[in-house]
Write a protein that holds these residues in place. Structure first.
Motif, PDB file in Angstrom:
ATOM      1  N   GLY A   1      19.712 -43.922  13.149  1.00 20.35           N
ATOM      2  CA  GLY A   1      19.818 -44.403  14.533  1.00 20.35           C
ATOM      3  C   GLY A   1      19.484 -45.878  14.699  1.00 20.35           C
ATOM      4  O   GLY A   1      19.571 -46.432  15.790  1.00 20.35           O
TER       5      GLY A   1
ATOM      6  N   SER B   1      25.297 -47.881  10.729  1.00 19.22           N
ATOM      7  CA  SER B   1      26.716 -47.487  10.807  1.00 19.22           C
ATOM      8  C   SER B   1      27.450 -48.298  11.859  1.00 19.22           C
ATOM      9  O   SER B   1      28.645 -48.586  11.698  1.00 19.22           O
ATOM     10  N   THR B   2      26.748 -48.659  12.913  1.00 18.64           N
ATOM     11  CA  THR B   2      27.395 -49.457  13.958  1.00 18.64           C
ATOM     12  C   THR B   2      27.829 -50.804  13.392  1.00 18.64           C
ATOM     13  O   THR B   2      28.943 -51.268  13.650  1.00 18.64           O
TER      14      THR B   2
HETATM   15  P1  ADP Z   1      22.391 -45.512  11.739  1.00 19.48           P
HETATM   16  O1  ADP Z   1      23.675 -45.702  11.023  1.00 19.48           O
HETATM   17  O2  ADP Z   1      21.368 -46.565  11.383  1.00 19.48           O
HETATM   18  O3  ADP Z   1      21.838 -44.130  11.624  1.00 19.48           O
HETATM   19  P2  ADP Z   1      24.003 -45.791  14.126  1.00 19.48           P
HETATM   20  O4  ADP Z   1      24.599 -47.148  14.021  1.00 19.48           O
HETATM   21  O5  ADP Z   1      24.846 -44.615  13.779  1.00 19.48           O
HETATM   22  O6  ADP Z   1      22.634 -45.764  13.300  1.00 19.48           O
HETATM   23  O7  ADP Z   1      23.479 -45.558  15.610  1.00 19.48           O
HETATM   24  C1  ADP Z   1      22.771 -46.519  16.388  1.00 19.48           C
HETATM   25  C2  ADP Z   1      22.528 -45.933  17.768  1.00 19.48           C
HETATM   26  O8  ADP Z   1      23.774 -45.841  18.466  1.00 19.48           O
HETATM   27  C3  ADP Z   1      21.949 -44.531  17.778  1.00 19.48           C
HETATM   28  O9  ADP Z   1      21.041 -44.420  18.849  1.00 19.48           O
HETATM   29  C4  ADP Z   1      23.139 -43.641  17.996  1.00 19.48           C
HETATM   30  O10 ADP Z   1      22.784 -42.452  18.643  1.00 19.48           O
HETATM   31  C5  ADP Z   1      24.014 -44.513  18.896  1.00 19.48           C
HETATM   32  N1  ADP Z   1      25.461 -44.239  18.720  1.00 19.48           N
HETATM   33  C6  ADP Z   1      26.171 -44.443  17.596  1.00 19.48           C
HETATM   34  N2  ADP Z   1      27.466 -44.116  17.774  1.00 19.48           N
HETATM   35  C7  ADP Z   1      27.569 -43.685  19.064  1.00 19.48           C
HETATM   36  C8  ADP Z   1      28.651 -43.215  19.891  1.00 19.48           C
HETATM   37  N3  ADP Z   1      29.895 -43.122  19.414  1.00 19.48           N
HETATM   38  N4  ADP Z   1      28.363 -42.867  21.167  1.00 19.48           N
HETATM   39  C9  ADP Z   1      27.112 -42.989  21.663  1.00 19.48           C
HETATM   40  N5  ADP Z   1      26.067 -43.422  20.946  1.00 19.48           N
HETATM   41  C10 ADP Z   1      26.267 -43.781  19.671  1.00 19.48           C
END
Ligand code: ADP
Length: 230
Positions: free
Chosen positions: A41, A45-46
């Motif tokens: 979180g 990944s973002t």
């Molecule tokens: P990581 O890869 O470090 O686990 P992410 O980049 O997946 O983290 O997520 C960062 C934050 O954005 C988290 O709080 C996640 O719940 C939120 N998030 C990621 N993708 C989405 C989406 N498509 N819709 C809503 N929230 C999202």
């Protein structure tokens, strides 16, 4: 060169806006090996989805080589993605295709002739130490072997950058170590590596640059960094 300049990404969730990334800036030079670390979180990944153009930032600028990622037409986006190879935690191999066919598929999709495919695929499988498994299906391979097929597939179009998103997430420590060694070898041959992981042991044995994320912000960016948990 990869540049993130003041990048924020908000997601709407239950009527609230959640900031997945909050004003993030960094540069990655060609041939660097950079790890993105942080808890689930944190925003790893973002960053990857923004870099590949799968998502658009709410704010900020993203540059990949000569491409201004947020301003690309669809055709330019496909062109840009040819410079990027990706590897995932769950391998994403096609279950009904052999190791050879899984790697060949990436070349077929790029419209390359059969003669080239027959020359390049064995070389790629040899590089990851899997020549003997050419004809095996994913169900006949271990997790480590499947990830090596995925690496051969990611490398086959000779990308400038490999993005590995939790590549050791489904592997035991020995196989994880082998996959990281392979990524280091690929990096030494000149490919930029971006490794997103929350595997502390992997990071602490690497002695490479580490960008640490917490709640969408960069809290550290260090050469020869460690994964520090509080
Ligand atoms: P990581 O890869 O470090 O686990 P992410 O980049 O997946 O983290 O997520 C960062 C934050 O954005 C988290 O709080 C996640 O719940 C939120 N998030 C990621 N993708 C989405 C989406 N498509 N819709 C809503 N929230 C999202």
């Amino acid at each position: 060169m990869i540049i993130f300049q003041g990048v924020s990404k908000g997601y709407k969730s239950n009527g609230h806006e959640l900031l997945a990334l909050d004003n993030v800036s960094f540069k990655i030079n060609p041939k660097e090996f950079v790890s993105l670390v942080g808890k689930s979180g944190a925003g790893k990944s973002t960053i990857i989805k923004l870099l590949t153009g799968e998502e658009e930032p709410t704010k900020g600028r993203i540059i990949f080589g000569s491409y201004d990622v947020t301003k690309l037409k669809t055709s330019e986006m496909y062109q840009m993605r040819r410079h990027i190879g990706t590897i995932f935690q769950d391998f994403k191999l096609l279950p009904e295709k052999t190791a050879f066919e899984n790697v060949a598929f990436a070349l077929e999709a790029a419209g390359r002739p059969e003669s080239e495919i027959n020359e390049l695929v064995p070389k790629a499988l040899d590089m990851v130490g899997l020549s003997s498994k050419e004809k095996n299906f994913p169900r006949e391979m271990s997790g480590g072997e499947k990830q090596r097929v995925a690496i051969a597939r990611a490398m086959i179009n000779n990308p400038d950058v490999i993005i590995a998103d939790e590549p050791t997430g489904n592997l035991d420590p020995i196989n994880s170590n082998d996959i990281i060694k392979l990524l280091l070898k690929i990096n030494e041959l000149g490919t930029t590596i971006i490794l997103a992981t929350h595997n502390k042991d992997v990071i602490n044995n690497l002695s490479k640059r580490v960008i640490s994320l917490e709640s969408g912000q960069i809290i550290r960016d260090e050469e020869e960094g460690k994964y520090i948990l509080f």
